[in-house]
Write a protein that holds these residues in place. Structure first.
Motif, PDB file in Angstrom:
ATOM      1  N   LEU A   1       0.685  -1.345   0.012  1.00 32.62           N
ATOM      2  CA  LEU A   1      -0.053  -0.030  -0.108  1.00 32.62           C
ATOM      3  C   LEU A   1       0.710   1.200   0.058  1.00 32.62           C
ATOM      4  O   LEU A   1       0.694   2.249  -0.635  1.00 32.62           O
ATOM      5  N   ARG A   2       2.135   1.324   0.778  1.00 33.48           N
ATOM      6  CA  ARG A   2       2.906   2.302   0.803  1.00 33.48           C
ATOM      7  C   ARG A   2       3.393   2.675  -0.797  1.00 33.48           C
ATOM      8  O   ARG A   2       3.596   3.749  -0.869  1.00 33.48           O
ATOM      9  N   ASP A   3       3.898   1.660  -1.269  1.00 31.08           N
ATOM     10  CA  ASP A   3       4.245   1.514  -2.759  1.00 31.08           C
ATOM     11  C   ASP A   3       3.267   2.030  -3.610  1.00 31.08           C
ATOM     12  O   ASP A   3       3.631   2.926  -4.577  1.00 31.08           O
ATOM     13  N   LEU A   4       2.161   1.744  -3.399  1.00 32.04           N
ATOM     14  CA  LEU A   4       1.057   2.120  -4.301  1.00 32.04           C
ATOM     15  C   LEU A   4       0.980   3.980  -4.080  1.00 32.04           C
ATOM     16  O   LEU A   4       0.371   4.255  -5.274  1.00 32.04           O
ATOM     17  N   SER A   5       0.938   4.287  -2.732  1.00 30.00           N
ATOM     18  CA  SER A   5       0.958   5.735  -2.754  1.00 30.00           C
ATOM     19  C   SER A   5       1.987   6.211  -3.347  1.00 30.00           C
ATOM     20  O   SER A   5       1.932   7.607  -3.683  1.00 30.00           O
ATOM     21  N   ARG A   6       3.359   5.575  -3.412  1.00 34.28           N
ATOM     22  CA  ARG A   6       4.323   6.730  -4.016  1.00 34.28           C
ATOM     23  C   ARG A   6       4.313   6.261  -5.518  1.00 34.28           C
ATOM     24  O   ARG A   6       4.719   7.293  -6.254  1.00 34.28           O
ATOM     25  N   THR A   7       3.784   5.037  -5.999  1.00 31.08           N
ATOM     26  CA  THR A   7       3.848   4.970  -7.602  1.00 31.08           C
ATOM     27  C   THR A   7       2.743   4.818  -8.390  1.00 31.08           C
ATOM     28  O   THR A   7       2.734   5.112  -9.365  1.00 31.08           O
ATOM     29  N   GLY A   8       1.472   4.686  -7.544  1.00 28.52           N
ATOM     30  CA  GLY A   8       0.337   4.669  -8.340  1.00 28.52           C
ATOM     31  C   GLY A   8       0.179   3.394  -9.005  1.00 28.52           C
ATOM     32  O   GLY A   8      -0.730   3.149  -9.617  1.00 28.52           O
ATOM     33  N   ASP A   9       1.168   2.147  -8.879  1.00 30.10           N
ATOM     34  CA  ASP A   9       0.821   1.006  -9.720  1.00 30.10           C
ATOM     35  C   ASP A   9      -0.426   0.088  -9.022  1.00 30.10           C
ATOM     36  O   ASP A   9       0.055  -0.598  -8.080  1.00 30.10           O
ATOM     37  N   ILE A  10      -1.418   0.184  -9.411  1.00 30.48           N
ATOM     38  CA  ILE A  10      -2.515  -0.674  -8.724  1.00 30.48           C
ATOM     39  C   ILE A  10      -2.081  -1.998  -9.267  1.00 30.48           C
ATOM     40  O   ILE A  10      -2.452  -2.968  -8.312  1.00 30.48           O
ATOM     41  N   GLN A  11      -1.737  -2.562 -10.258  1.00 30.35           N
ATOM     42  CA  GLN A  11      -1.645  -3.976 -10.671  1.00 30.35           C
ATOM     43  C   GLN A  11      -0.834  -4.746  -9.858  1.00 30.35           C
ATOM     44  O   GLN A  11      -0.901  -5.765  -9.710  1.00 30.35           O
ATOM     45  N   THR A  12       0.527  -4.000  -9.630  1.00 24.55           N
ATOM     46  CA  THR A  12       1.577  -4.533  -8.600  1.00 24.55           C
ATOM     47  C   THR A  12       0.892  -4.700  -7.374  1.00 24.55           C
ATOM     48  O   THR A  12       1.246  -5.966  -6.636  1.00 24.55           O
ATOM     49  N   CYS A  13       0.202  -3.770  -6.746  1.00 19.88           N
ATOM     50  CA  CYS A  13      -0.436  -3.933  -5.466  1.00 19.88           C
ATOM     51  C   CYS A  13      -1.336  -5.092  -5.450  1.00 19.88           C
ATOM     52  O   CYS A  13      -1.479  -5.813  -4.538  1.00 19.88           O
ATOM     53  N   LYS A  14      -2.290  -5.382  -6.547  1.00 24.46           N
ATOM     54  CA  LYS A  14      -3.164  -6.414  -6.539  1.00 24.46           C
ATOM     55  C   LYS A  14      -2.287  -7.746  -6.675  1.00 24.46           C
ATOM     56  O   LYS A  14      -2.570  -8.799  -5.994  1.00 24.46           O
ATOM     57  N   ALA A  15      -1.262  -7.731  -7.336  1.00 21.72           N
ATOM     58  CA  ALA A  15      -0.423  -8.987  -7.491  1.00 21.72           C
ATOM     59  C   ALA A  15       0.113  -9.194  -6.196  1.00 21.72           C
ATOM     60  O   ALA A  15       0.160 -10.664  -5.677  1.00 21.72           O
ATOM     61  N   ALA A  16       0.497  -8.311  -5.414  1.00 14.37           N
ATOM     62  CA  ALA A  16       1.216  -8.451  -3.872  1.00 14.37           C
ATOM     63  C   ALA A  16      -0.005  -9.028  -2.908  1.00 14.37           C
ATOM     64  O   ALA A  16       0.165 -10.004  -2.158  1.00 14.37           O
ATOM     65  N   ARG A  17      -1.304  -8.626  -3.046  1.00 13.94           N
ATOM     66  CA  ARG A  17      -2.353  -9.282  -2.311  1.00 13.94           C
ATOM     67  C   ARG A  17      -2.585 -10.580  -2.650  1.00 13.94           C
ATOM     68  O   ARG A  17      -2.842 -11.421  -1.769  1.00 13.94           O
ATOM     69  N   LYS A  18      -2.549 -11.115  -3.882  1.00 13.65           N
ATOM     70  CA  LYS A  18      -2.846 -12.391  -4.161  1.00 13.65           C
ATOM     71  C   LYS A  18      -1.654 -13.386  -3.673  1.00 13.65           C
ATOM     72  O   LYS A  18      -1.821 -14.451  -3.265  1.00 13.65           O
ATOM     73  N   SER A  19      -0.341 -13.019  -3.771  1.00 12.57           N
ATOM     74  CA  SER A  19       0.679 -13.593  -3.277  1.00 12.57           C
ATOM     75  C   SER A  19       0.628 -14.039  -1.693  1.00 12.57           C
ATOM     76  O   SER A  19       0.721 -14.886  -1.108  1.00 12.57           O
ATOM     77  N   THR A  20       0.215 -12.794  -1.012  1.00  6.36           N
ATOM     78  CA  THR A  20      -0.168 -12.733   0.265  1.00  6.36           C
ATOM     79  C   THR A  20      -1.366 -13.791   0.780  1.00  6.36           C
ATOM     80  O   THR A  20      -1.202 -14.554   1.572  1.00  6.36           O
ATOM     81  N   ASP A  21      -2.288 -13.827  -0.025  1.00  9.99           N
ATOM     82  CA  ASP A  21      -3.496 -14.871   0.155  1.00  9.99           C
ATOM     83  C   ASP A  21      -3.019 -16.062   0.320  1.00  9.99           C
ATOM     84  O   ASP A  21      -3.282 -17.065   1.222  1.00  9.99           O
TER      85      ASP A  21
END
Length: 590
Positions: free
Chosen positions: A478-498
């Motif tokens: 989420l911090r990376d998302l606020s800095r880069t705005g890359d939504i797809q990378t953030c969703k990929a991190a969520r999938k890996s975490t699950d």
């Protein structure tokens, strides 16, 4: 201090000093003053050309400051100099002491300077005066929002306040940048870039005074150590260990409203320009084994660079905060431009040191204590030095003299040898004795069961710690998302975490089953079940927060709107994290 009250104070000061008589027939033929306010410390440099126009010799020179400045005087040095320009050289540091002569009102602070030799009729000399003041740059306004400029106010006098007549005088004020809200405009006033120049003014009477106010922008960090304790431990085995404890606050304008992490990281330059971003410590070139720790967990990054002359340590807060021997070490803090309200220096000398004496370049409060450390018998003598209102100008060398016999170096090795000898004898006796317990006894079987329970608890702790680490990675996305705005990378991190959390949950099930079925774990099993349940609830809250933030970015919501939507979730996440830490600590104590 309000502007109207300041103006009234300066007016009263001016009226008081105009009625004050001169001290002697000394005359200042030329006065050059320079005030540097590029940091939170106001540094004043004065070059005074003094002439004795009287018939009698004079052995003392009087310096005066307005009381509101004198109360904040941190450092004062007077040097007798000779020559001009590159050929200029300092001849001697002169003795300075506070004075209280008759005929001077309470609104003036007075200091007496002992001249290197009596100044006879017609003789001249040049004095270089360096003064440092704290708390004289007042934030105005006193409270600002995160996006506002940090404005401060300086009050001074365009004319030099002195008990002597002045034939010619000029003043230069060096500012940190060209952003100036306002300044007092008088005759012979010039604004050149970052500097305001007043004068020259000719033929000033004794105690002439003309108040001025400069209102300007300052991006300097107003970092203040309310208390600093330096412990310097001397070892004759080759090291001097220095440990420092800081209580640091920000004394600039207070923050009005709430702090936004998203806005601060997305636009760090225009927002929070006055924030206290880092501390820079300048250490000796051979400093090693450097470490730091923040009691509130605030420090996040650091950088260290070394060369042949110095070692620089940059610490960034996460939120914008034997015969006759002697020790020769700097007195003040190595932190650049840090003001210290109270400094305590503790010099711990080796056990057996005697005939202790201290030499300092300025007045400090001295006392002695005793400290006991490992393998000490009589304790180590500690020299304690205290001083208030300390600025970087005080970072001068002090000397601690003492006597120490080399025979004392053998005391600790002999104690260690004796201790190891006793330990080896004990081990020999222990290995030859039979303390075994029958493997068929109930005590032995109970011990085996308990060992198995402890091993299972350790596995549970390890899995929970892995879960917490996985949560941290999700938060980092989420911090990376606020800095880069890359939504797809953030969703990929969520999938890996699950996926990872599901695997960890499968590993927990057999461990919980064992603890629930083991009689030895009956008093522990409820706590473990509570721990697993809390971790599961924390997962759900984090996933909900992640979904809310990602949806906000997809809808292009503002950072403030996103923060408001996740505020309640964040509070519950913090509370759950603390409950999990408490349960882990409880199990760890078992």
């Amino acid at each position: 201090m309000k502007q109207s009250s300041v103006d009234l104070l300066l007016l009263l000061l001016a009226l008081a000093v105009l009625a004050t008589p001169a001290f002697s027939d000394l005359v200042l033929s030329k006065v050059e003053r320079r005030i540097d306010v590029t940091s939170q410390i106001a540094r004043v440099t004065k070059t005074l050309q003094v002439i004795n126009s009287g018939s009698e010799s004079v052995s003392e020179f009087t310096l005066t400051f307005p009381k509101f400045l004198g109360n904040n005087l941190a450092y004062l040095s007077v040097v007798h100099s000779e020559g001009k320009g590159k050929s200029k050289r300092n001849l001697a540091n002169l003795s300075v002491r506070a004075a209280n002569p008759k005929g001077i009102p309470d609104s003036i602070s007075v200091y007496s300077v002992s001249l290197p030799k009596p100044l006879s009729k017609g003789e001249t000399l040049t004095l270089e005066v360096v003064a440092a003041f704290t708390n004289v740059l007042q934030p105005f306004p006193e409270k600002i929002s995160q996006g506002d400029s940090h404005l401060v106010m300086l009050q001074e006098s365009s004319q030099y306040l002195s008990p002597y007549a002045v034939e010619s005088q000029s003043l230069t004020i060096k500012l940190p940048n060209a952003r100036i809200e306002s300044y007092t405009k008088l005759e012979n006033t010039k604004l050149q870039g970052y500097e305001i120049k007043y004068g020259p003014y000719k033929n000033l009477l004794p105690f002439s005074y003309s108040p001025i106010v400069v209102h300007f922008e300052s991006k300097a960090a107003f970092a203040v150590a309310e208390k600093l304790v330096r412990e310097i431990e001397v070892s004759h085995w080759g090291n001097v260990q220095v440990t420092e404890h800081y209580n640091v606050v920000h004394r600039g304008a207070q923050l009005k409203g709430e702090f936004s992490r998203l806005d601060f990281q997305a636009r760090p330059n225009p927002l929070g320009v006055s924030a206290f971003r880092h501390l820079l410590a300048r250490l000796p070139p051979r400093a090693h084994s450097i470490y730091y720790r923040d009691d509130i967990g605030n420090i996040s990054t650091s950088q260290m660079q070394s060369d042949s002359k110095k070692t620089d340590l940059l610490i960034e807060p996460r939120f914008p905060l034997f015969g006759k021997r002697f020790l020769n070490i700097s007195f003040g803090s190595p932190m650049i431009d840090l003001v210290t309200e109270k400094l305590i220096v503790q010099v711990v000398l080796p056990e057996g040191s005697k005939d202790i004496s201290v030499t300092t370049p300025f007045a400090v409060k001295q006392s002695q204590e005793i400290k006991y450390s490992h393998l000490d018998i009589a304790g180590r003598p500690v020299v304690v030095l205290e001083k208030n209102n300390v600025v970087p100008d005080h970072n001068q060398y002090i000397q601690v003299y003492y006597k120490f016999s080399n025979i004392n170096l053998l005391s600790e090795p002999l104690m260690l040898i004796s201790g190891f000898f006793v330990l080896f004898i004990t081990c020999i006796i222990y290995t030859r004795a039979d303390f075994s317990i029958s493997k068929s006894s109930a005590t032995y079987l109970a011990k085996l069961q308990w060992d198995e329970v402890l091993a299972t608890l350790q596995e549970v702790q390890s899995i929970i710690q892995k879960c917490l680490a996985t949560h941290d990675k999700l938060e980092a996305s989420l911090r990376d998302l606020s800095r880069t705005g890359d939504i797809q990378t953030c969703k990929a991190a969520r999938k890996s975490t699950d996926s990872l959390l599901k695997d960890l949950s499968k590993e927990l099930k057999p461990l919980l089953g064992f603890l629930q079925s083991s009689p030895s774990a009956s008093h522990i099993s409820p706590k473990v079940e509570e721990l697993v349940a809390k971790e599961k609830e924390l997962q759900e809250k984090l996933m909900a927060k992640h979904t809310t933030v990602v949806e906000g970015y997809e809808k292009k919501s503002s950072g403030r709107d996103i923060e408001n939507r996740i505020a309640s979730q964040q509070q519950k996440i913090i509370a759950l994290r603390q409950e999990i830490e408490d349960l882990l600590e409880f199990i760890d104590e078992i």
